[in-house]
Design a protein around this motif. Structure first.
Motif, short mmCIF file in Angstrom:
data_model
loop_
_atom_site.label_atom_id
_atom_site.label_comp_id
_atom_site.label_asym_id
_atom_site.label_seq_id
_atom_site.Cartn_x
_atom_site.Cartn_y
_atom_site.Cartn_z
N TYR A 16 0.91 -1.16 0.04
CA TYR A 16 -0.22 -0.09 0.14
C TYR A 16 0.85 1.11 -0.05
O TYR A 16 0.86 2.18 -0.62
N ILE A 17 2.06 1.13 0.96
CA ILE A 17 2.87 2.53 0.87
C ILE A 17 3.38 2.73 -0.30
O ILE A 17 3.50 3.80 -0.93
N ASP A 18 3.97 1.71 -0.89
CA ASP A 18 4.79 1.80 -2.07
C ASP A 18 3.83 2.13 -3.47
O ASP A 18 4.31 2.96 -4.23
N LYS A 19 2.78 1.66 -3.47
CA LYS A 19 1.69 2.19 -4.30
C LYS A 19 1.26 3.28 -4.37
O LYS A 19 1.06 4.01 -5.17
N SER A 20 1.24 3.76 -2.92
CA SER A 20 0.70 5.43 -2.87
C SER A 20 1.73 6.06 -2.78
O SER A 20 1.72 7.40 -2.61
N ALA A 21 3.19 5.71 -3.14
CA ALA A 21 4.05 6.64 -2.92
C ALA A 21 3.90 7.77 -4.16
O ALA A 21 4.33 9.07 -3.82
N LEU A 22 3.35 7.46 -5.15
CA LEU A 22 2.87 8.59 -6.28
C LEU A 22 2.06 9.54 -5.68
O LEU A 22 2.34 10.99 -5.91
N VAL A 61 12.47 -1.24 -8.48
CA VAL A 61 11.95 -0.42 -9.39
C VAL A 61 11.65 0.90 -8.75
O VAL A 61 11.84 1.83 -9.43
N LEU A 62 11.10 0.91 -7.53
CA LEU A 62 10.72 2.12 -6.53
C LEU A 62 12.16 2.95 -6.62
O LEU A 62 12.30 4.13 -6.60
N MET A 63 13.36 1.95 -6.30
CA MET A 63 14.45 2.98 -6.11
C MET A 63 14.96 3.66 -7.50
O MET A 63 15.45 4.57 -7.47
N ILE A 64 14.79 2.89 -8.64
CA ILE A 64 15.14 3.54 -10.02
C ILE A 64 14.23 4.71 -10.09
O ILE A 64 14.62 5.55 -10.63
N THR A 65 12.74 4.64 -9.75
CA THR A 65 11.83 5.63 -9.76
C THR A 65 12.46 6.96 -9.40
O THR A 65 12.31 8.18 -10.01
N ALA A 66 13.40 6.99 -8.53
CA ALA A 66 13.69 8.03 -7.80
C ALA A 66 14.90 9.07 -8.90
O ALA A 66 15.15 10.07 -8.76
N ALA A 67 15.19 8.25 -10.08
CA ALA A 67 16.14 8.73 -10.72
C ALA A 67 15.29 9.54 -11.83
O ALA A 67 16.00 10.27 -12.81
N ARG A 105 11.96 12.13 -4.13
CA ARG A 105 13.10 10.99 -4.46
C ARG A 105 13.31 10.24 -3.24
O ARG A 105 13.67 9.14 -3.28
N ALA A 106 13.41 11.23 -2.27
CA ALA A 106 13.87 10.45 -0.68
C ALA A 106 12.81 9.30 -0.67
O ALA A 106 13.01 8.30 -0.04
N ILE A 107 11.38 9.62 -0.88
CA ILE A 107 10.54 9.02 -0.64
C ILE A 107 10.71 7.46 -1.35
O ILE A 107 10.43 6.31 -0.71
N TYR A 108 10.79 7.55 -2.60
CA TYR A 108 11.02 6.56 -3.46
C TYR A 108 12.35 5.59 -3.08
O TYR A 108 12.17 4.54 -2.96
N LEU A 109 13.38 6.26 -2.74
CA LEU A 109 14.56 5.48 -2.21
C LEU A 109 14.54 4.82 -0.92
O LEU A 109 14.68 3.58 -1.09
N ILE A 110 13.90 5.55 0.03
CA ILE A 110 13.61 4.81 1.23
C ILE A 110 12.72 3.44 1.02
O ILE A 110 12.97 2.58 1.74
N LEU A 111 11.43 3.86 0.66
CA LEU A 111 10.52 2.75 0.38
C LEU A 111 11.08 1.59 -0.32
O LEU A 111 11.00 0.43 0.07
N ILE A 131 7.27 4.77 -17.46
CA ILE A 131 8.07 3.15 -17.53
C ILE A 131 8.13 2.62 -16.29
O ILE A 131 7.87 1.30 -15.94
N CYS A 132 8.64 3.31 -15.04
CA CYS A 132 8.71 2.78 -13.81
C CYS A 132 7.59 2.34 -13.52
O CYS A 132 7.32 1.50 -12.50
N ARG A 133 6.32 3.30 -13.65
CA ARG A 133 4.71 2.90 -12.89
C ARG A 133 4.68 1.61 -13.62
O ARG A 133 3.95 0.83 -12.93
#
Length: 512
Positions: A78-84, A144-150, A223-229, A159-161
């Motif tokens: 849920y948290i990862d999906k809601s990161a957006l 993929v979440l960590m890559i999204t931060a870039a 970006r911090a949200i995506y990297l940490i999660l 693409i990441c989504r």
């Protein structure tokens, strides 16, 4: 509880499968084959089933082994999906030069990928090792979440989504199959509710975590949200790989007698345990079962609601305050409301017989009331009322849990069950693709069109739930009449028939 209408001669005599009564076990699912291989007879299984203290001990052990893993995954999912959505209230739009319309498509792209990948993952999980499919995908979606931060553009985010949707696709369908495998029908709704309620827990934790991350000033907050999660999710995927069992038979933390008891308990529902063989007639049967299609459209309507609320809920709150940190904080109570709705509703469905199709429409009423409050109350002078409406809208998730869980509970035949689950999740994806587009940027923060769509979908769900109940009542009457006729004119069944990989049409198994 579900029913199965049995037509005369519906049990098929497969030419390539011999009758278990003449000494083979080819038509048994893997649970039945396990019992046959280890010499467990009908009488010995019945002794285990009659041992109430042992039953309670085994169920507690299953709860300890499975539920923390399923619950933890759901919190992260849920948290990862809601990161957006969390990122949208901070600096996502400015960093990626994204418009509100493109944001809507990011929400839909996730479920478009989910739609494409879900059934292939289900087939792979059935034919190989279910737990390894789940854990491998968790690691992949964390990466993929960590890559999204870039990412720095809508194209990269899209693409990441899409990849995130691919890798999250098998989680909920596989979890529903796991619950259907390890628990009896009466126990399944509440167990599914326990891990699904962790969506609400995830909303609470995610809100608090994002509030904390929002204090960071050395890197863009989103970006911090995506990297940490992402990092936390990769670590959790490794935990799942090490500890989640693939099925009852291969589970390492259960004795031979425990496994026999768990398999014997599955006879109570007569839906089988596991079968790696794909049976095409069972796919066809799932496609022509009206019950499956009622659940399909019920879930479709439910997820149109979810697609809008999940993507734009934070923006509705943002319309009440200009502070992004306060927006995160005000979203936290929604999670607590969802936990309450899911646990209370699934408890009622498990506690009272034939109550699921009553809970499903009942828990849509707060959604209707809450939507009316968000739509009609002034967002300037009645902020508390609008917030309360937003919080109680989430009651629809309880109805969703029950509709997602019913195919795994009620459909017999492993292939039919997995196909039914896949069809319902197809509706889940389509609804989430449609939902965000009902919330038009020009109507912010009221989103009048979105509110109208939610009201229409919730009303349609109530009608569908009533129709499902009437269908199952009719099937129950047919089943009871057929059972009486069979009892009067037929001989006893083989002790292994209950563990043969037969569909619910073939074995007359019904729950409302």
């Amino acid at each position: 509880m579900e029913e199965s209408k049995i037509e005369k001669g519906s049990i098929r005599n497969h030419e390539d499968e011999k009758d278990v009564q003449v000494g083979t076990i080819a038509d048994l699912d893997e649970g039945g084959a396990f019992l046959h291989e280890h010499g467990f007879t009908h009488d010995s299984i019945q002794v285990l089933l009659d041992d109430e203290p042992r039953n309670k001990k085994v169920v507690r052990k299953v709860d300890i082994v499975l539920l923390p893993l399923l619950a933890g995954t759901y919190v992260l999912q849920y948290i990862d999906k809601s990161a957006l959505a969390y990122s949208a209230v901070f600096d996502l739009f400015t960093s990626t030069h994204m418009s509100s319309n493109q944001y809507s498509w990011l929400a839909s792209i996730f479920y478009l990928a989910y739609l494409v990948a879900e059934y292939p993952w289900n087939i792979l999980a059935q034919k190989t090792k279910l737990a390894k499919v789940v854990s491998g995908n968790i690691v992949a979606w964390g990466a993929v979440l960590m890559i999204t931060a870039a990412c720095s553009s809508f194209t990269g985010m899209a693409i990441c989504r899409f990849l995130l949707g691919i890798f999250e696709a098998p989680i909920t369908p596989c979890f529903m199959m796991i619950v259907g495998m390890w628990y009896t029908r009466d126990q399944q709704p509440f167990r599914a509710g326990i891990f699904y309620s962790c969506n609400g827990l995830g909303a609470i934790i995610g809100g608090i975590l994002t509030f904390g991350i929002g204090q960071i000033h050395t890197i863009a907050v989103w970006r911090a949200i995506y990297l940490i999660l992402g990092g936390v999710t990769v670590a959790w995927g490794i935990v799942m790989f090490l500890f989640l069992p693939d099925d009852i038979i291969s589970a390492k933390r259960f004795s031979l007698e425990d496994k026999a008891l768990l398999i014997g308990r599955s006879r109570l529902g007569r839906t089988g345990v596991m079968n790696h063989q794909i049976k095409w007639y069972q796919i066809r049967e799932a496609l022509i079962d009206p019950q499956v299609w009622i659940l399909f459209f019920f879930t479709l309507c439910n997820e149109v609601i979810n697609g809008g609320i999940a993507s734009f809920g934070k923006l509705i709150i943002k319309g009440l305050t200009d502070d992004p940190l306060k927006t995160c904080a005000l979203g936290i109570p929604l999670g607590a409301f969802q936990v309450f709705y899911i646990l209370s509703g699934t408890f009622l469905a498990s506690r009272f017989r034939n109550y699921r199709t009553i809970v499903m429409p009942l828990y849509l009423i707060p959604t209707i009331v809450g939507t009316c409050l968000m739509w009609k109350l002034s967002h300037k002078t009645n902020k508390v009322g609008v917030l309360f409406g937003y919080y109680i809208v989430g009651a629809y998730v309880c109805s969703l849990v029950l509709s997602l869980q019913m195919p795994a509970t009620n459909l017999g035949g492993y292939t039919k069950r997995s196909t039914g689950v896949a069809l319902v999740f197809l509706a889940y994806c389509v609804g989430n693709i449609i939902g965000p587009h009902a919330f038009l940027a020009k109507e912010a923060p009221l989103y009048q069109t979105g509110c109208k769509v939610i009201l229409a979908c919730a009303s349609a769900q109530i009608v569908l739930a009533i129709g499902l109940r009437l269908l199952l009542i009719r099937r129950n009457k047919t089943r009871d009449a057929q059972a009486a006729a069979d009892h009067a004119g037929a001989g006893p069944q083989s002790e292994y028939d209950e563990l043969a990989d037969l569909t619910d049409f073939e074995v007359r198994s019904v729950r409302l």
